[in-house]
Design a protein around this motif. Structure first.
Motif, mmCIF file in Angstrom:
data_model
loop_
_atom_site.group_PDB
_atom_site.id
_atom_site.type_symbol
_atom_site.label_atom_id
_atom_site.label_comp_id
_atom_site.label_asym_id
_atom_site.label_seq_id
_atom_site.Cartn_x
_atom_site.Cartn_y
_atom_site.Cartn_z
ATOM 1 N N ALA A 141 0.698 -1.469 -0.612
ATOM 2 C CA ALA A 141 -0.397 -0.125 -0.149
ATOM 3 C C ALA A 141 0.917 0.863 -0.079
ATOM 4 C CB ALA A 141 -1.426 0.038 1.030
ATOM 5 N N GLY A 142 0.138 2.003 -0.638
ATOM 6 C CA GLY A 142 1.215 3.562 -0.463
ATOM 7 C C GLY A 142 2.429 3.849 -1.658
ATOM 8 N N ALA A 143 2.691 2.238 -2.332
ATOM 9 C CA ALA A 143 4.032 2.122 -2.725
ATOM 10 C C ALA A 143 4.257 2.852 -4.114
ATOM 11 C CB ALA A 143 4.649 0.530 -3.379
ATOM 12 N N VAL A 144 5.406 3.200 -4.858
ATOM 13 C CA VAL A 144 5.343 3.729 -6.039
ATOM 14 C C VAL A 144 5.897 2.761 -6.997
ATOM 15 C CG1 VAL A 144 5.527 5.919 -7.589
ATOM 16 C CG2 VAL A 144 4.461 6.450 -5.111
ATOM 17 N N VAL A 145 5.594 2.422 -8.156
ATOM 18 C CA VAL A 145 6.092 1.247 -8.075
ATOM 19 C C VAL A 145 6.834 1.793 -9.983
ATOM 20 C CG1 VAL A 145 6.463 -0.338 -10.035
ATOM 21 C CG2 VAL A 145 4.909 -0.403 -7.857
ATOM 22 N N THR A 146 8.432 2.576 -10.276
ATOM 23 C CA THR A 146 9.025 2.294 -11.241
ATOM 24 C C THR A 146 9.748 1.851 -12.240
ATOM 25 O OG1 THR A 146 10.727 3.891 -10.001
ATOM 26 C CG2 THR A 146 9.061 4.883 -10.455
ATOM 27 N N LYS A 147 9.588 1.211 -11.625
ATOM 28 C CA LYS A 147 10.476 -0.190 -12.985
ATOM 29 C C LYS A 147 10.023 -1.229 -11.990
ATOM 30 C CE LYS A 147 14.637 -0.979 -9.025
ATOM 31 N NZ LYS A 147 15.929 -1.219 -8.466
ATOM 32 N N ASP A 148 10.313 -2.337 -12.740
ATOM 33 C CA ASP A 148 10.014 -3.881 -12.691
ATOM 34 C C ASP A 148 9.805 -5.084 -11.604
ATOM 35 O OD1 ASP A 148 9.113 -3.002 -15.725
ATOM 36 O OD2 ASP A 148 11.095 -5.045 -17.182
ATOM 37 N N VAL A 149 8.630 -5.358 -11.710
ATOM 38 C CA VAL A 149 8.972 -6.225 -9.969
ATOM 39 C C VAL A 149 9.163 -7.371 -10.582
ATOM 40 C CG1 VAL A 149 7.341 -6.657 -8.614
ATOM 41 C CG2 VAL A 149 7.587 -4.665 -9.124
ATOM 42 N N PRO A 150 9.821 -8.228 -10.624
ATOM 43 C CA PRO A 150 10.187 -9.763 -10.111
ATOM 44 C C PRO A 150 8.958 -10.303 -9.650
ATOM 45 C CG PRO A 150 12.092 -8.227 -9.113
ATOM 46 C CD PRO A 150 11.347 -7.658 -8.998
ATOM 47 N N ASP A 151 8.386 -11.843 -10.722
ATOM 48 C CA ASP A 151 7.733 -12.830 -9.907
ATOM 49 C C ASP A 151 7.525 -13.306 -8.459
ATOM 50 O OD1 ASP A 151 7.373 -13.102 -12.562
ATOM 51 O OD2 ASP A 151 7.755 -15.224 -13.028
ATOM 52 N N HIS A 152 6.881 -13.038 -7.370
ATOM 53 C CA HIS A 152 6.699 -13.693 -6.029
ATOM 54 C C HIS A 152 7.268 -12.497 -5.010
ATOM 55 C CE1 HIS A 152 5.126 -17.223 -6.479
ATOM 56 N NE2 HIS A 152 5.965 -17.623 -7.685
ATOM 57 N N ALA A 153 7.607 -11.224 -5.749
ATOM 58 C CA ALA A 153 8.488 -10.277 -4.753
ATOM 59 C C ALA A 153 7.840 -9.335 -4.266
ATOM 60 C CB ALA A 153 9.385 -9.269 -5.774
ATOM 61 N N LEU A 154 8.139 -8.572 -3.062
ATOM 62 C CA LEU A 154 7.348 -8.306 -2.394
ATOM 63 C C LEU A 154 8.239 -6.602 -2.108
ATOM 64 C CD1 LEU A 154 5.010 -7.482 -0.171
ATOM 65 C CD2 LEU A 154 7.222 -8.002 1.949
ATOM 66 N N VAL A 155 7.010 -5.343 -2.847
ATOM 67 C CA VAL A 155 8.302 -4.083 -2.856
ATOM 68 C C VAL A 155 7.356 -3.143 -1.819
ATOM 69 C CG1 VAL A 155 9.247 -4.680 -5.366
ATOM 70 C CG2 VAL A 155 7.120 -3.766 -5.188
ATOM 71 N N ALA A 156 7.804 -2.284 -1.287
ATOM 72 C CA ALA A 156 7.510 -1.080 -0.672
ATOM 73 C C ALA A 156 8.187 0.196 -1.064
ATOM 74 C CB ALA A 156 7.261 -1.533 0.561
ATOM 75 N N GLY A 157 7.518 1.588 -0.654
ATOM 76 C CA GLY A 157 8.118 2.719 0.217
ATOM 77 C C GLY A 157 8.237 3.152 -1.475
ATOM 78 N N VAL A 158 8.717 4.285 -2.024
ATOM 79 C CA VAL A 158 8.713 5.615 -2.319
ATOM 80 C C VAL A 158 10.561 5.809 -2.914
ATOM 81 C CG1 VAL A 158 8.571 8.044 -3.476
ATOM 82 C CG2 VAL A 158 6.013 6.523 -1.579
ATOM 83 N N PRO A 159 10.968 5.436 -4.090
ATOM 84 C CA PRO A 159 9.819 5.034 -4.701
ATOM 85 C C PRO A 159 10.443 3.135 -4.320
ATOM 86 C CG PRO A 159 12.497 4.737 -5.838
ATOM 87 C CD PRO A 159 12.149 6.367 -3.968
ATOM 88 N N ALA A 160 9.069 2.402 -5.158
ATOM 89 C CA ALA A 160 9.618 0.736 -4.268
ATOM 90 C C ALA A 160 10.493 0.140 -4.734
ATOM 91 C CB ALA A 160 8.349 -0.027 -4.770
ATOM 92 N N ARG A 161 11.125 -0.913 -3.715
ATOM 93 C CA ARG A 161 12.171 -1.455 -3.217
ATOM 94 C C ARG A 161 11.511 -2.692 -2.993
ATOM 95 N NH1 ARG A 161 13.988 3.767 -2.187
ATOM 96 N NH2 ARG A 161 15.856 4.501 -3.788
ATOM 97 N N GLN A 162 12.418 -3.705 -3.011
ATOM 98 C CA GLN A 162 12.259 -4.964 -2.376
ATOM 99 C C GLN A 162 12.785 -5.558 -1.303
ATOM 100 O OE1 GLN A 162 13.378 -8.290 -5.253
ATOM 101 N NE2 GLN A 162 13.233 -9.652 -3.942
ATOM 102 N N ILE A 163 11.402 -5.366 -0.232
ATOM 103 C CA ILE A 163 12.144 -5.565 0.924
ATOM 104 C C ILE A 163 11.733 -7.484 1.496
ATOM 105 C CG2 ILE A 163 11.087 -3.279 1.351
ATOM 106 C CD1 ILE A 163 8.927 -4.625 2.289
ATOM 107 N N GLY A 164 11.167 -7.988 0.543
ATOM 108 C CA GLY A 164 10.950 -9.432 0.674
ATOM 109 C C GLY A 164 10.243 -10.204 -0.748
ATOM 110 N N TRP A 165 10.390 -11.320 -0.519
ATOM 111 C CA TRP A 165 9.323 -12.814 -1.256
ATOM 112 C C TRP A 165 7.746 -12.859 -0.472
ATOM 113 C CZ3 TRP A 165 11.747 -12.684 -6.044
ATOM 114 C CH2 TRP A 165 13.304 -12.569 -5.986
#
Length: 202
Positions: A141-165
């Motif tokens: 919630a609230g993330a801003v995705v500016t690049k591709d997200v891998p399968d099964h990735a959990l991304v968060a933040g601004v800009p969104a970064r991977q924080i888990g699977w």
């Protein structure tokens, strides 16, 4: 409530005649589905949601209240879009040209967001086109995705970064004995070169 090719479309929804609504799908109050949009079977379009011209949506997708899905977005089966999330379509947004004239539909090229099977986009998140959110990935919630997200990735933040699977269930995975394990289902995954692969028992 109107019947729309075996779908439920409430009277206050605005659905273009050229839109295709799959069997068992529901379009709720004040939602708008634009021309040539294609929704698969058993989709749910929540109150006030917007589905742009020519958007393609697979089966069993859920677009929550007031989410905005701008063309030419492409959603595979089982995609979840949370309340007030936005899929953008303009890389260089302007209301006017450099000479001050008002922009028209011919003055820009729409680019789309692609959401792969089972992907989830959390409430008020923004996916800035063109990006691809991989299979079973989760955008917090609230993330801003500016690049591709891998399968099964959990991304968060601004800009969104991977924080888990995350697994197919959506639950975060925990590392154990060289595997990534889902506490909800017991599914096991292995990480190879930054990608997650499910382990199938032989």
């Amino acid at each position: 409530m109107s019947t729309y090719a075996n779908a439920r479309v409430v009277d206050t929804a605005d659905v273009a005649d050229s839109a295709e609504i799959g069997s068992g799908s529901s379009v709720w109050h004040l939602a708008q589905v634009r021309e040539r949009a294609v929704l698969g079977a058993n989709c749910v379009i929540g109150r006030g949601a917007y589905i742009g011209t020519g958007v393609s949506m697979g089966n069993s997708c859920k677009v929550q209240n007031y989410a905005l899905v701008y063309e030419p977005a492409s959603l595979e089966d089982g995609v979840f879009i949370g309340p007030a999330a936005v899929l953008t379509n303009d890389t260089y947004p302007r209301a006017i040209n450099s000479d001050g004239s008002q922009k028209s539909a011919e003055d820009w090229e729409a680019v789309g967001v692609t959401l792969r099977r089972g992907a989830s986009v959390g409430a008020r998140a923004v996916c800035v086109a063109p990006v691809v959110v991989g299979r079973w990935a989760t955008v917090a919630a609230g993330a801003v995705v500016t690049k591709d997200v891998p399968d099964h990735a959990l991304v968060a933040g601004v800009p969104a970064r991977q924080i888990g699977w995350v697994g197919a269930s959506g639950h975060p995975l925990s590392e154990s004995d060289g595997y990534w394990v889902c506490s909800a289902t017991g599914e096991k995954y292995v990480e190879i070169d930054g990608e997650l692969k499910e382990v199938t028992e032989q």
